[in-house]
Enzyme design. Structure first.
Site, PDB file in Angstrom:
ATOM      1  N   GLY A  38       1.629   1.258  -6.733  1.00  0.00           N
ATOM      2  CA  GLY A  38       2.626   0.972  -5.704  1.00  0.00           C
ATOM      3  C   GLY A  38       3.970   0.576  -6.285  1.00  0.00           C
ATOM      4  O   GLY A  38       4.584  -0.395  -5.853  1.00  0.00           O
ATOM      5  N   SER A  39       4.447   1.338  -7.259  1.00  0.00           N
ATOM      6  CA  SER A  39       5.702   0.991  -7.934  1.00  0.00           C
ATOM      7  C   SER A  39       6.892   0.968  -6.980  1.00  0.00           C
ATOM      8  O   SER A  39       7.859   0.253  -7.220  1.00  0.00           O
ATOM      9  CB  SER A  39       5.970   1.935  -9.107  1.00  0.00           C
ATOM     10  OG  SER A  39       6.007   3.272  -8.671  1.00  0.00           O
ATOM     11  N   MET A  55      -2.790   8.013  -1.568  1.00  0.00           N
ATOM     12  CA  MET A  55      -3.506   9.268  -1.813  1.00  0.00           C
ATOM     13  C   MET A  55      -4.458   9.648  -0.676  1.00  0.00           C
ATOM     14  O   MET A  55      -5.554  10.117  -0.907  1.00  0.00           O
ATOM     15  CB  MET A  55      -4.303   9.184  -3.126  1.00  0.00           C
ATOM     16  CG  MET A  55      -3.529   8.733  -4.328  1.00  0.00           C
ATOM     17  SD  MET A  55      -1.942   9.411  -4.559  1.00  0.00           S
ATOM     18  CE  MET A  55      -1.983  10.971  -5.061  1.00  0.00           C
ATOM     19  N   ILE A  80      -2.170  11.408   5.954  1.00  0.00           N
ATOM     20  CA  ILE A  80      -1.774  10.529   7.054  1.00  0.00           C
ATOM     21  C   ILE A  80      -2.165  11.174   8.383  1.00  0.00           C
ATOM     22  O   ILE A  80      -1.755  12.300   8.680  1.00  0.00           O
ATOM     23  CB  ILE A  80      -0.254  10.261   7.010  1.00  0.00           C
ATOM     24  CG1 ILE A  80       0.153   9.670   5.654  1.00  0.00           C
ATOM     25  CG2 ILE A  80       0.169   9.352   8.152  1.00  0.00           C
ATOM     26  CD1 ILE A  80      -0.515   8.365   5.300  1.00  0.00           C
ATOM     27  N   ASN A 138       8.077   9.023   2.593  1.00  0.00           N
ATOM     28  CA  ASN A 138       7.365   9.233   1.334  1.00  0.00           C
ATOM     29  C   ASN A 138       8.364   9.535   0.223  1.00  0.00           C
ATOM     30  O   ASN A 138       9.428  10.094   0.465  1.00  0.00           O
ATOM     31  CB  ASN A 138       6.385  10.410   1.475  1.00  0.00           C
ATOM     32  CG  ASN A 138       5.533  10.601   0.241  1.00  0.00           C
ATOM     33  OD1 ASN A 138       5.008   9.653  -0.325  1.00  0.00           O
ATOM     34  ND2 ASN A 138       5.388  11.840  -0.185  1.00  0.00           N
ATOM     35  N   HIS A 166       8.434  11.724  -3.207  1.00  0.00           N
ATOM     36  CA  HIS A 166       7.698  12.768  -3.928  1.00  0.00           C
ATOM     37  C   HIS A 166       8.427  13.077  -5.237  1.00  0.00           C
ATOM     38  O   HIS A 166       9.648  13.259  -5.233  1.00  0.00           O
ATOM     39  CB  HIS A 166       7.580  14.033  -3.076  1.00  0.00           C
ATOM     40  CG  HIS A 166       6.717  15.071  -3.709  1.00  0.00           C
ATOM     41  ND1 HIS A 166       5.343  14.995  -3.681  1.00  0.00           N
ATOM     42  CD2 HIS A 166       7.027  16.169  -4.426  1.00  0.00           C
ATOM     43  CE1 HIS A 166       4.850  16.032  -4.353  1.00  0.00           C
ATOM     44  NE2 HIS A 166       5.858  16.752  -4.823  1.00  0.00           N
TER      45      HIS A 166
END
Length: 187
Positions: free
Chosen positions: A12-13, A87, A90, A102, A104
């Site tokens: 969760g950076s 991962m 949704i 999000n 990416h």
């Protein structure tokens, strides 16, 4: 102030970038909740260290994880959800009721879709001798990496770059992109 939940399956950076921007009053957000579907996710400890509410929701903890997540998000008055390496696909119960964003690690539509995440993206970019790569901040819909693009940040790939060096460069670029993308969403 609007409330956001951060969903992450591993480190969760993105949470770090959001926390720093909130602390520095760059983003007027309340991080109401951090959720993971992975018992071993480092983001859960990180959330505790930040003194944030964190929850584990998966098929082992709930009969219907999607409904449980929806109820939890409603309970915490979340308007926004940020996916930081979450991962799990949704479900529509979330895409229809929340603004989901999000990050990416490529310049979508290139290198997006099922199975294209993290290191897999960087491996494909290097293998295909791309001259540039980057980060896309986008809205989430019912299809992988298909939502409206909010912003993209790119960088040049040098001939010396490896999967590891590219991954590191993209992660650094991502921190800025996340904050800028969320700021655009809040306008």
């Amino acid at each position: 102030m609007k409330s956001i939940a951060v969903l992450a399956s591993h480190n969760g950076s993105g949470l770090d970038a959001i926390m720093q921007a909130v602390h520095e009053k760059i983003l007027p957000l309340n991080i109401a909740l951090v959720v993971s579907n992975n018992t071993e996710a480092k983001v859960l400890q990180k959330a505790e260290d930040y003194n944030l509410t964190c929850k584990l929701i998966n098929a082992k903890t709930h009969n219907n994880p999607d409904d449980a997540l929806y109820e939890l998000l409603k309970e915490h008055d979340c308007e926004y959800i940020f996916l930081s390496g979450y991962m799990k696909k949704i479900p529509s119960i979330l895409t229809c009721n929340f603004k989901i964003i999000n990050s990416h690690p490529s310049l979508l539509p290139k290198y997006g879709g099922a199975g294209m995440y993290g290191r897999f993206v960087h491996e494909a970019v290097i293998k295909n001798n791309e001259s540039k790569s980057g980060v896309t901040i986008h809205e989430v819909n019912e299809h992988y990496d298909d939502g409206k693009i909010i912003l993209q940040k790119s960088l040049q790939i040098s001939p010396e770059d490896t999967v590891d060096t590219l991954e590191k460069k993209i992660k650094n670029l991502e921190k800025t992109a996340i904050v800028e993308g969320l700021a655009l969403c809040l306008k």
